[in-house]
Design a protein around this motif. Sequence first.
Motif, PDB file in Angstrom:
ATOM      1  N   GLN A   1     -14.593   4.416 -21.549  1.00  0.00           N
ATOM      2  CA  GLN A   1     -14.456   3.270 -20.656  1.00  0.00           C
ATOM      3  C   GLN A   1     -13.631   3.544 -19.410  1.00  0.00           C
ATOM      4  O   GLN A   1     -13.799   2.845 -18.406  1.00  0.00           O
ATOM      5  CB  GLN A   1     -13.837   2.086 -21.429  1.00  0.00           C
ATOM      6  N   VAL A   2     -12.752   4.520 -19.453  1.00  0.00           N
ATOM      7  CA  VAL A   2     -11.918   4.843 -18.295  1.00  0.00           C
ATOM      8  C   VAL A   2     -12.351   6.195 -17.758  1.00  0.00           C
ATOM      9  O   VAL A   2     -12.394   7.179 -18.488  1.00  0.00           O
ATOM     10  CB  VAL A   2     -10.428   4.876 -18.672  1.00  0.00           C
ATOM     11  N   GLU A   3     -12.667   6.240 -16.474  1.00  0.00           N
ATOM     12  CA  GLU A   3     -13.261   7.451 -15.909  1.00  0.00           C
ATOM     13  C   GLU A   3     -12.750   7.696 -14.495  1.00  0.00           C
ATOM     14  O   GLU A   3     -12.687   6.779 -13.677  1.00  0.00           O
ATOM     15  CB  GLU A   3     -14.784   7.288 -15.879  1.00  0.00           C
ATOM     16  N   ASP A   4     -12.372   8.949 -14.227  1.00  0.00           N
ATOM     17  CA  ASP A   4     -12.130   9.362 -12.847  1.00  0.00           C
ATOM     18  C   ASP A   4     -13.485   9.559 -12.194  1.00  0.00           C
ATOM     19  O   ASP A   4     -14.341  10.253 -12.739  1.00  0.00           O
ATOM     20  CB  ASP A   4     -11.346  10.679 -12.801  1.00  0.00           C
ATOM     21  N   LEU A   5     -13.675   8.940 -11.043  1.00  0.00           N
ATOM     22  CA  LEU A   5     -14.980   8.970 -10.396  1.00  0.00           C
ATOM     23  C   LEU A   5     -14.848   9.511  -8.986  1.00  0.00           C
ATOM     24  O   LEU A   5     -13.895   9.184  -8.271  1.00  0.00           O
ATOM     25  CB  LEU A   5     -15.568   7.548 -10.352  1.00  0.00           C
ATOM     26  N   ALA A   6     -15.787  10.352  -8.590  1.00  0.00           N
ATOM     27  CA  ALA A   6     -15.769  10.896  -7.234  1.00  0.00           C
ATOM     28  C   ALA A   6     -15.902   9.770  -6.219  1.00  0.00           C
ATOM     29  O   ALA A   6     -16.697   8.838  -6.402  1.00  0.00           O
ATOM     30  CB  ALA A   6     -16.907  11.899  -7.057  1.00  0.00           C
ATOM     31  N   THR A   7     -15.124   9.864  -5.136  1.00  0.00           N
ATOM     32  CA  THR A   7     -15.182   8.804  -4.131  1.00  0.00           C
ATOM     33  C   THR A   7     -16.526   8.779  -3.410  1.00  0.00           C
ATOM     34  O   THR A   7     -16.852   7.796  -2.739  1.00  0.00           O
ATOM     35  CB  THR A   7     -14.057   8.974  -3.098  1.00  0.00           C
ATOM     36  N   GLY A   8     -17.326   9.843  -3.556  1.00  0.00           N
ATOM     37  CA  GLY A   8     -18.657   9.857  -2.951  1.00  0.00           C
ATOM     38  C   GLY A   8     -19.720   9.211  -3.814  1.00  0.00           C
ATOM     39  O   GLY A   8     -20.892   9.155  -3.426  1.00  0.00           O
ATOM     40  N   SER A   9     -19.317   8.662  -4.962  1.00  0.00           N
ATOM     41  CA  SER A   9     -20.266   8.049  -5.890  1.00  0.00           C
ATOM     42  C   SER A   9     -20.983   6.851  -5.271  1.00  0.00           C
ATOM     43  O   SER A   9     -20.346   5.941  -4.738  1.00  0.00           O
ATOM     44  CB  SER A   9     -19.525   7.598  -7.157  1.00  0.00           C
ATOM     45  N   VAL A  10     -22.305   6.844  -5.366  1.00  0.00           N
ATOM     46  CA  VAL A  10     -23.089   5.710  -4.875  1.00  0.00           C
ATOM     47  C   VAL A  10     -22.814   4.476  -5.723  1.00  0.00           C
ATOM     48  O   VAL A  10     -22.724   3.346  -5.211  1.00  0.00           O
ATOM     49  CB  VAL A  10     -24.587   6.051  -4.878  1.00  0.00           C
ATOM     50  N   GLU A  11     -22.648   4.662  -7.019  1.00  0.00           N
ATOM     51  CA  GLU A  11     -22.348   3.540  -7.914  1.00  0.00           C
ATOM     52  C   GLU A  11     -21.045   2.867  -7.508  1.00  0.00           C
ATOM     53  O   GLU A  11     -20.961   1.629  -7.428  1.00  0.00           O
ATOM     54  CB  GLU A  11     -22.255   4.045  -9.352  1.00  0.00           C
ATOM     55  N   LEU A  12     -20.017   3.676  -7.237  1.00  0.00           N
ATOM     56  CA  LEU A  12     -18.732   3.133  -6.803  1.00  0.00           C
ATOM     57  C   LEU A  12     -18.864   2.442  -5.454  1.00  0.00           C
ATOM     58  O   LEU A  12     -18.364   1.325  -5.261  1.00  0.00           O
ATOM     59  CB  LEU A  12     -17.703   4.258  -6.723  1.00  0.00           C
ATOM     60  N   SER A  13     -19.538   3.071  -4.518  1.00  0.00           N
ATOM     61  CA  SER A  13     -19.709   2.497  -3.178  1.00  0.00           C
ATOM     62  C   SER A  13     -20.392   1.137  -3.244  1.00  0.00           C
ATOM     63  O   SER A  13     -20.022   0.210  -2.517  1.00  0.00           O
ATOM     64  CB  SER A  13     -20.522   3.452  -2.296  1.00  0.00           C
ATOM     65  N   ASP A  14     -21.391   1.019  -4.111  1.00  0.00           N
ATOM     66  CA  ASP A  14     -22.125  -0.235  -4.244  1.00  0.00           C
ATOM     67  C   ASP A  14     -21.211  -1.368  -4.700  1.00  0.00           C
ATOM     68  O   ASP A  14     -21.202  -2.457  -4.110  1.00  0.00           O
ATOM     69  CB  ASP A  14     -23.271  -0.051  -5.234  1.00  0.00           C
ATOM     70  N   VAL A  15     -20.407  -1.109  -5.734  1.00  0.00           N
ATOM     71  CA  VAL A  15     -19.528  -2.158  -6.258  1.00  0.00           C
ATOM     72  C   VAL A  15     -18.425  -2.499  -5.257  1.00  0.00           C
ATOM     73  O   VAL A  15     -18.108  -3.674  -5.038  1.00  0.00           O
ATOM     74  CB  VAL A  15     -18.924  -1.735  -7.611  1.00  0.00           C
ATOM     75  N   VAL A  16     -17.852  -1.479  -4.626  1.00  0.00           N
ATOM     76  CA  VAL A  16     -16.793  -1.713  -3.635  1.00  0.00           C
ATOM     77  C   VAL A  16     -17.318  -2.584  -2.493  1.00  0.00           C
ATOM     78  O   VAL A  16     -16.666  -3.548  -2.074  1.00  0.00           O
ATOM     79  CB  VAL A  16     -16.250  -0.379  -3.077  1.00  0.00           C
ATOM     80  N   GLY A  17     -18.504  -2.275  -1.992  1.00  0.00           N
ATOM     81  CA  GLY A  17     -19.066  -3.048  -0.893  1.00  0.00           C
ATOM     82  C   GLY A  17     -19.342  -4.488  -1.271  1.00  0.00           C
ATOM     83  O   GLY A  17     -19.028  -5.420  -0.515  1.00  0.00           O
TER      84      GLY A  17
END
Length: 337
Positions: free
Chosen positions: A163-179
């Motif tokens: 459930q807890v993961e270090d994620l690359a800042t270039g992740s599309v999944e991360l970018s989508d949620v942040v936006g």
Amino acid sequence: MAIEYREWREGDDLALLEIWGGPETVQAGQFRGTLAPSGNAPWRRCIVAEDVVDGVAIPVAAGVVHEASLHPERLWVYIEVARDHRRTGVGSTLLTMLRHEAEKSPSGVARLRCKVEPGTAGAAFAEAAGLTPIQCSRLVVVEPAALKLPVFGDGSESAASDQVEDLATGSVELSDVVGRYYTAVHGWDSPGELSIATVQRLFLDDLSGAHGAIVLRAPKASAFGHGVLASRKGRLEAFAISYAQAAPGGGGAAQDTAGEGASAQPTDVFLGHEPKLGADEARAAVRDLLALIAYQHPVLLELDDSMTALRAVVEPLLDSGKARVQGSETLVVSDPR
């Protein structure tokens, strides 16, 4: 006193700094950087007020209005007047002139907005000019171990790592949620729909100062339905982005904070959640991730009134002394027209 008005010219910044001295507020320090020659890419109009004494013109005030690429529904406006020339009508005249320029902006947008600190001359001027608050923002430092660490699944290390993961800042999944989160908590001054590339540029690439990211996921899910071993990663529920230097966020790399204990400088963190979560789910996800990143070192969060889940977690910490407000509040005030 004979006041004349003209376009901004080269060298006005140095002349005005001699008259103004240091900025009176954080907001003044930020907005002084927007005083620059008028232009159309991006659209900006900047006007200087001069006091002519014995034939010598001395710049004493300036104002600027300009378009914003991220929040295009309003124009930013900033006016600063030398202390000994306030309450003489100079600021009001500059505002009237800038309103006239705003009516001709190529976007057709004419409503104005600015940031002020409550209780200051700038806030009083904005109120007298009819600009009213649309948002309040605070910088909050959460102290180490302010929240009890969460337990994931059966409490095992493998359950936590699911459930807890270090994620690359270039992740599309991360970018989508942040936006989508940024848009959701800025309905009061909408940025519109943000592309992945825009989110990357503003919040996640090296130029933004992004240093690392950690995410909290829902428990693993089965791709084949109930009764089949779960193997698919759970959906991303919350994120924390850490910044190497002061920026609009920070997160998973909270362990990179310099120093130890109470003397450590807080890590700047942008903490948010999947906007589709229900209120209770969002609050729980934010609480669990904050507990993790602030367990050993302090973190610095920007807390807007519109961030309801984060407020629900942080405000009790403020009440109990486990978190503190750093500096003064910032009000975003807007022309209601």
